[in-house]
Structure formats: structure tokens, C-alpha cells
Design a protein around this motif. Structure first.
Motif, PDB file in Angstrom:
ATOM      1  N   GLN A 104       0.830  -1.204   0.000  1.00 37.70           N
ATOM      2  CA  GLN A 104       0.000   0.000   0.000  1.00 37.70           C
ATOM      3  C   GLN A 104       0.864   1.253   0.000  1.00 37.70           C
ATOM      4  OE1 GLN A 104      -3.919   0.680   1.992  1.00 37.70           O
ATOM      5  NE2 GLN A 104      -2.679   1.774   3.490  1.00 37.70           N
ATOM      6  N   ALA A 156      -6.446  -7.144   3.475  1.00 36.37           N
ATOM      7  CA  ALA A 156      -6.743  -5.922   4.225  1.00 36.37           C
ATOM      8  C   ALA A 156      -6.672  -6.210   5.714  1.00 36.37           C
ATOM      9  CB  ALA A 156      -8.125  -5.385   3.863  1.00 36.37           C
ATOM     10  N   ALA A 209      -5.010   1.010   9.168  1.00 32.98           N
ATOM     11  CA  ALA A 209      -5.687   0.105   8.240  1.00 32.98           C
ATOM     12  C   ALA A 209      -4.959   0.125   6.907  1.00 32.98           C
ATOM     13  CB  ALA A 209      -7.153   0.509   8.050  1.00 32.98           C
ATOM     14  N   VAL A 228      -5.423  -1.687   2.663  1.00 32.55           N
ATOM     15  CA  VAL A 228      -6.064  -2.569   1.689  1.00 32.55           C
ATOM     16  C   VAL A 228      -5.084  -2.793   0.551  1.00 32.55           C
ATOM     17  CG1 VAL A 228      -7.991  -2.886   0.091  1.00 32.55           C
ATOM     18  CG2 VAL A 228      -8.371  -1.713   2.281  1.00 32.55           C
ATOM     19  N   ARG A 241      -8.629  -2.690  -4.022  1.00 34.29           N
ATOM     20  CA  ARG A 241      -9.349  -1.451  -3.760  1.00 34.29           C
ATOM     21  C   ARG A 241     -10.584  -1.356  -4.654  1.00 34.29           C
ATOM     22  NH1 ARG A 241      -4.175   2.769  -3.397  1.00 34.29           N
ATOM     23  NH2 ARG A 241      -3.614   2.284  -1.234  1.00 34.29           N
ATOM     24  N   GLY A 263     -12.386  -1.063   2.335  1.00 33.08           N
ATOM     25  CA  GLY A 263     -11.982   0.045   3.185  1.00 33.08           C
ATOM     26  C   GLY A 263     -13.145   0.657   3.933  1.00 33.08           C
ATOM     27  N   THR A 264     -14.296   0.782   3.275  1.00 38.29           N
ATOM     28  CA  THR A 264     -15.502   1.309   3.927  1.00 38.29           C
ATOM     29  C   THR A 264     -15.918   0.397   5.067  1.00 38.29           C
ATOM     30  OG1 THR A 264     -16.213   2.361   1.880  1.00 38.29           O
ATOM     31  CG2 THR A 264     -17.897   1.986   3.560  1.00 38.29           C
ATOM     32  N   GLY A 297      -6.871   6.173   0.404  1.00 38.26           N
ATOM     33  CA  GLY A 297      -7.395   6.140   1.767  1.00 38.26           C
ATOM     34  C   GLY A 297      -7.825   7.511   2.252  1.00 38.26           C
TER      35      GLY A 297
END
Length: 301
Positions: A29, A70, A82, A84, A89, A94-95, A123
């Protein structure tokens, strides 16, 4: 949580045996977002070594088959992290993680939950869309390879050296007193500090630097580690006692840390600072330059 993870994904808490695969996820990431990794596996291992931290109750890992795609964890009342995997993605993961973190924070009585993200990254954009505000800005700075380090004079009678056994607890007090001037969190116990410092993989006594006044009292502290992944040194903590500031002690500690890191094989040195500390100018004064910019985005619970 209302939103569900995509079909086929599974979750479980992280375990200490996951440090390597999590390091690889976060590295992927960071490479996508900033072009260079700042994480080390030792960072994870040392954080997880703290006696007060319950990894199984504070983390979630998301898998696609055997692949870690993730994760999220909440340390303390409001510090979240956090990541991912870039290839995953846009799937709503992520949500989902953001909601998981908010739920965990709420269950613990936290009033706010926030996390650092590279400015302008995926992010950052996601959290902004979810209503997260910016609490502060931070910078990762580096002393470039080959740059000369100008010597800094200490006040008469002061010395900077490797910490001795009797310096360790007073040094922890100097660090906590300084950081709690601007950081809103509980005071870190010496036991947590010791576990995450002396328990860090590869720790050696030279990593712990102190400035002493003529009476031998600890008035400044710097920690410096060398990455196991590259010849890069990182200074995670630097502080000077409030009544001893503006005397060149912080700059002398920095120069000492750079010097000793080079003696042990580092070609560059890095640290981070944020807008709460007002220390950016100090680091630029000794020749450091910003490598990346991060924002801490948070939401009230």
C-alpha cells in the motif's frame, strides 16, 4: 455495521505470527501511495509486544483464500491503522474496515477514532468521503545520503552518549512529559515502553541516546534504529525536557543519532513530525527534507 464484505472474503483477528504477511500488505500500500515503504516488520512486532495491548481484541484481518488483502487495528482509545491491498481497492473493503473501527471505538467508549493516511491517497479520499476531518498534518523527513552533518555544540558540561541502565526510566519520563504536552492520550507505562523498545527485534544499546546535564540528569532523549530492509536509520522518538529547550540540545541529539547510525551502516536517516509539535523547522535546519506528507483523519463517535 450495515455494509457487508464482498462474497468470498473471510475475517479473523490478527495473531503475532501474521507480522510478516501484514508487513508485506502495508508495504504494497505504501509503495502505491508514496512510492516508498516506511513500515518495518519490527514496528509491528514491537507494538504488539506491549503488555497492555490485546491484539486479538483490537484487530481484524481480511483474507481472500490464503491471501491477506486488508486489515485494521485500534491501539489505545483512538489510534487506528488500516490498509487494503491495492489490487483489491474499490470493492468496499476500506468502507467496511472504517465502520468496524468506529464500532470498536464506540464499544470502548472512545469519543473519536482517527488514522494517518498519505495526503491525496485513496485512503485519504475515502475517509474524506466518509466525513472524516483532518486533525493534523505530518511529514516524513530524510537526511539525504552523503549530506554533511554539521556539528552542534552543547552547553558547557553537557554530554550526549549511549544510555546507561540508570538513565532508562528518567529518559522515559522525559519522552512522555514532552509528548503529552501536545498529544491527547493516556501516559504510556514504562512496561509498555520497555517492551516496544528493548523488545524490538535487533535492539542494541547504542539505539538509545541521552543528553545529560552537568549533574548527570537526563534532559534529552533520542531513539535511533536501522531498518532490517534497507540501510536507512529511523528516529521514532526525540525529546528535550521543557526547561532545557532552545539550548541546542535537540540538534546535538539529532547529529549524534545521524552519526551513530552512519557508524552502524546507515546511508540515510529519517524521522516524522507533525503540525502539533512545531518542530518541522528544527529538522529542516539540520538538513532534512520532506519525503512525504500525511494527514491524520478522524471522526467523532
Amino acid at each position: 455495521m450495515n455494509d457487508a464484505l464482498p462474497d468470498g472474503l473471510t475475517t479473523r483477528p490478527l495473531t503475532k505470527a501474521d507480522s510478516r504477511i501484514l508487513f508485506e500488505l502495508i508495504t504494497a500500500q505504501e509503495l502505491e501511495d508514496t512510492g516508498q515503504p516506511d513500515i518495518e516488520e519490527a514496528d509491528l512486532i514491537s507494538d504488539w509486544a506491549k503488555p497492555s495491548y490485546d491484539l486479538s481484541a483490537s484487530s481484524i484481518a481480511v483474507f481472500d483464500g490464503d491471501l491477506l488483502v486488508a486489515y485494521a487495528e485500534l491501539m489505545g482509545a483512538d489510534r487506528a491503522d488500516a490498509a487494503v491491498l491495492p489490487a483489491h481497492r474499490g470493492r468496499g473493503i476500506g468502507t467496511w474496515l472504517a465502520a468496524w473501527l468506529r464500532d470498536l471505538g464506540t464499544s470502548r467508549g472512545s469519543s473519536v477514532v482517527g488514522m494517518p493516511v498519505p495526503e491525496g491517497s485513496a485512503g485519504d479520499q475515502l475517509l474524506a468521503a466518509l466525513g472524516y476531518r483532518i486533525r493534523w498534518t505530518s511529514w516524513v523527513l530524510a537526511l539525504p545520503e552523503g549530506r554533511e552533518i554539521e556539528h552542534r555544540e552543547l552547553p558547557a558540561g553537557y554530554v550526549v552518549r549511549e544510555a546507561g541502565e540508570t538513565d532508562l526510566r528518567p529518559a522515559h519520563d522525559v519522552l512522555e512529559d514532552a509528548f503529552l504536552e501536545w498529544s491527547v492520550r493516556d501516559r504510556e507505562s514504562y512496561e509498555d515502553f520497555a517492551a516496544s523498545t528493548f523488545g524490538r527485534p535487533g535492539y542494541a544499546p547504542w539505539n538509545f541516546r541521552v543528553a545529560l546535564d552537568p549533574t548527570g540528569a537526563v534532559v534529552g532523549v533520542s531513539l535511533v534504529f536501522i531498518s532490517s530492509e534497507s540501510p536507512t536509520a529511523y528516529i521514532p522518538r526525540l525529546a528535550v525536557r521543557k526547561d532545557q529547550r532552545n539550548r541546542g540540545i535537540a540538534q546535538a541529539l539529532l547529529v549524534d543519532s545521524f552519526d551513530v547510525a552512519r557508524e552502524h551502516g546507515a546511508t540515510t536517516s529519517e524521522l516524522s513530525t507533525d503540525s502539533r509539535t512545531g518542530a518541522l523547522g528544527l529538522y529542516e535546519k539540520v538538513g532534512m527534507v520532506a519525503q512525504s506528507v500525511w494527514v491524520n483523519r478522524a471522526i467523532d463517535l
